[in-house]
Structure formats: C-alpha cells, structure tokens
Design a protein around this motif. Structure first.
Motif, PDB file in Angstrom:
ATOM      1  N   VAL A 183      -8.077  -1.942   1.181  1.00 49.85           N
ATOM      2  CA  VAL A 183      -7.530  -0.841   1.947  1.00 49.85           C
ATOM      3  C   VAL A 183      -8.682   0.096   2.237  1.00 49.85           C
ATOM      4  O   VAL A 183      -9.454   0.440   1.327  1.00 49.85           O
ATOM      5  CB  VAL A 183      -6.367  -0.142   1.230  1.00 49.85           C
ATOM      6  N   VAL A 187      -5.544  -2.186   6.146  1.00 52.20           N
ATOM      7  CA  VAL A 187      -5.547  -3.112   5.022  1.00 52.20           C
ATOM      8  C   VAL A 187      -5.987  -4.461   5.572  1.00 52.20           C
ATOM      9  O   VAL A 187      -5.530  -4.885   6.642  1.00 52.20           O
ATOM     10  CB  VAL A 187      -4.171  -3.176   4.317  1.00 52.20           C
ATOM     11  N   VAL A 235       0.854  -1.181   0.000  1.00 52.63           N
ATOM     12  CA  VAL A 235       0.000   0.000   0.000  1.00 52.63           C
ATOM     13  C   VAL A 235       0.890   1.230   0.000  1.00 52.63           C
ATOM     14  O   VAL A 235       1.701   1.420   0.905  1.00 52.63           O
ATOM     15  CB  VAL A 235      -0.941   0.046   1.218  1.00 52.63           C
TER      16      VAL A 235
END
Length: 312
Positions: A305, A279, A187
């Motif tokens: 996410v 997440v 991410v």
C-alpha cells in the motif's frame, strides 16, 4: 527496495564514508586550483568534461565554486536536487564512475552532518543553478578506514550542479475515496496522516500479473518514469500477512528515483497522480523472482500500500 546497479547507486555511500572529512573552508577554491589541478569544462546543466593533472592524486580534500548560481542560496539543512558526475582519481586511468546526466535521474542530497564537511562547506557557498567541484581525498575517509581496518578508498572527484530544491511532500494521501478494492487484500484507512492497515492473510491465489488498485485518487500531476518519488508505504507477503518493510513504521517517508526500484513499482506507479493511495499486488517476476531477499522468501508475491506524496 533499491537495486544495486549503476555506479551512481553508491554515491550516497561515498558521501557517508567520507563523513569525517576535513574543513577546507573558504580556502577550498584556491587549494583545488593550485594543488588539485583538476579542470572542468562545459556548461552548467549539461554533463561536464573533467581532465586530471599528471602525477599523484591530491591527498587533501577541497572544493571550488565553478559557478555561483543565481537562485536561492543553499543553507545547512536544505535538501537539494543535484546532478552529479563522479570519477576515481587514481593518478593512472582516473576511471569515470557515473553521472546522473547519463541516466537522467538527479540525486536528492540533504546538506546535513551525514555529508563530508568539505561538501557541506562547498554547498553553502553556491546558489541554486550553481556548480561545485569537490575533491574527496584520503583525509575525508581516513578515520572510517582506520575503524573498519580497510584501506582508504581512492580519491573521488565530484562535479555537482545544484538543480534546486525538491517540492514539499504531502503528509498523506488526499483526494477522492474510490471505493475500489483488491480481492484477497484488505486496506483500512483511518484518515488524516495516520498509516493505513494492510492485511494480506488470505486463501485467495494471487494474480500472475501486476494488479494496481487506486484507493484514494489524488489531484496532483501524474508520476512519470524518470521521476524521483517521495512515498509512504507498507510491504507484506501475499497469503502470510508478514510485513517486510514499512516507511510508516520508520516514522518518515522514503525518497528514491523510480528507476532504482523493482519493476512492479516502476510499472505500477507511472501515471498515478500525486496524492493517491494505491495497493499493488506484484508477482515474483516483477519483484525479486527466485532470489531470496532479507525477510522475503524466493518467489514471493509482494503486496504494497503506497501513498504518493511527491514526484519530481
């Protein structure tokens, strides 16, 4: 993400289906009282008791302000937290369709052009803490029924208690960067209110259990099981990097009762502070299992996410 389960899940569709409704205006109260004859008893803030007159259901939509309320006045364009109770008025059994007092999950309703005119008129005659009775009859859905060549739905009776307004959601996650990661998933957070980039193409095997990692830890109150949430999110399939849904991609956050989404969300988001970015890796048994969904193959491990922007 929503699951089609209780009758209340169809309420927003009922509103939309009647969006071409009539304008009952200020005469709505008298019309409901004299022509509809529906009676409502019980205190505002508790599930009402509704009794119906004998004979044919009302053929014209109407509203009646049962309690004006003492809070801020409702205006067109407002979003409202509403407890509502719904019946089909068929003139026979008048079946009960559901109540948010039973599942303890009020609906968030925007007072906009998507609502039938009779409901828009009625809402703007009450204040927070008020109660409204609305009858949505054949005239409220006649045009759509003609366009779809489907029979008009039965007359609906709504009792709507205005709880208040939802809190203004955050623009994005805000808080402390934890430095935590989820193995196999990447991410990238560009900062501000820009959407993070989620990458799920990996040769790592997904965990068989739910995994939740906090990337940014917010400072707001913690999410509770009965809350309605406002979130931004992106969802992809583990191992493929295939995106199947994204509120960021749609340009606006999503709002929903936490109890109306998959088990992975229900279990994973309870206890998460508002303002957090998490997440989540969700195994099939907490997602959609062996049931193929649109853009989601059967037995997929889902990765999300999520920015938690509000909870109430």
């Amino acid at each position: 993400m929503r699951r089609a389960m209780a009758a209340m899940a169809a309420v927003p569709l009922i509103f939309s289906a009647a969006a071409c409704g009539s304008d009952s205006g200020a005469g709505g109260a008298a019309q409901t009282q004299q022509q509809a004859g529906v009676k409502v008893t019980g205190n505002v803030g508790a599930k009402p008791t509704v009794t119906f007159p004998s004979g044919t259901p009302a053929s014209k939509s109407s509203y009646e302000v049962l309690s004006a309320g003492t809070g801020p006045a409702v205006k067109a364009g407002d979003k409202l937290i509403v407890n509502l109770t719904v019946y089909d008025w068929d003139g026979k059994q008048n079946p009960f369709q559901g109540s948010t007092y039973d599942n303890k999950q009020p609906e968030t309703i925007p007072v906009d052009e998507q609502l039938p005119q009779v409901l828009r008129d009625g809402f703007t005659k009450v204040k927070h803490g008020g109660r409204l009775l609305a009858v949505l009859a054949a005239d409220a859905s006649q045009q759509q029924a003609q366009q779809s060549q489907q029979p008009a739905p039965p007359t609906k009776v709504f009792v709507l208690d205005v709880v208040g307004a939802p809190p203004t959601p955050l623009k994005a996650a805000t808080g402390k960067d934890t430095g935590d990661t989820l193995k196999g998933v990447k991410v990238d957070s560009p900062g501000g209110d820009k959407a993070p980039t989620l990458t799920t193409k990996t040769k790592d095997k997904p965990a068989k259990e739910l995994v939740v990692k906090t990337l940014i830890e917010g400072t707001g109150k913690k999410v509770e099981a009965g809350n309605t949430l406002t979130v931004h999110y992106t969802g992809k399939i583990w191992g493929t990097d295939k995106e199947f849904d994204s509120s960021w991609g749609k340009g606006e956050p999503a709002s929903f009762p936490l109890g109306n989404v998959i088990q992975g969300w229900q279990k994973g988001l309870v206890g998460v502070p508002i303002g957090s970015r998490v997440v989540m890796s969700i195994p099939p048994d907490l997602g959609y299992g062996a049931q193929e969904q649109q853009n989601i193959p059967a037995n997929s491990t889902l990765v999300f996410v999520v920015d938690v922007l509000a909870a109430y």
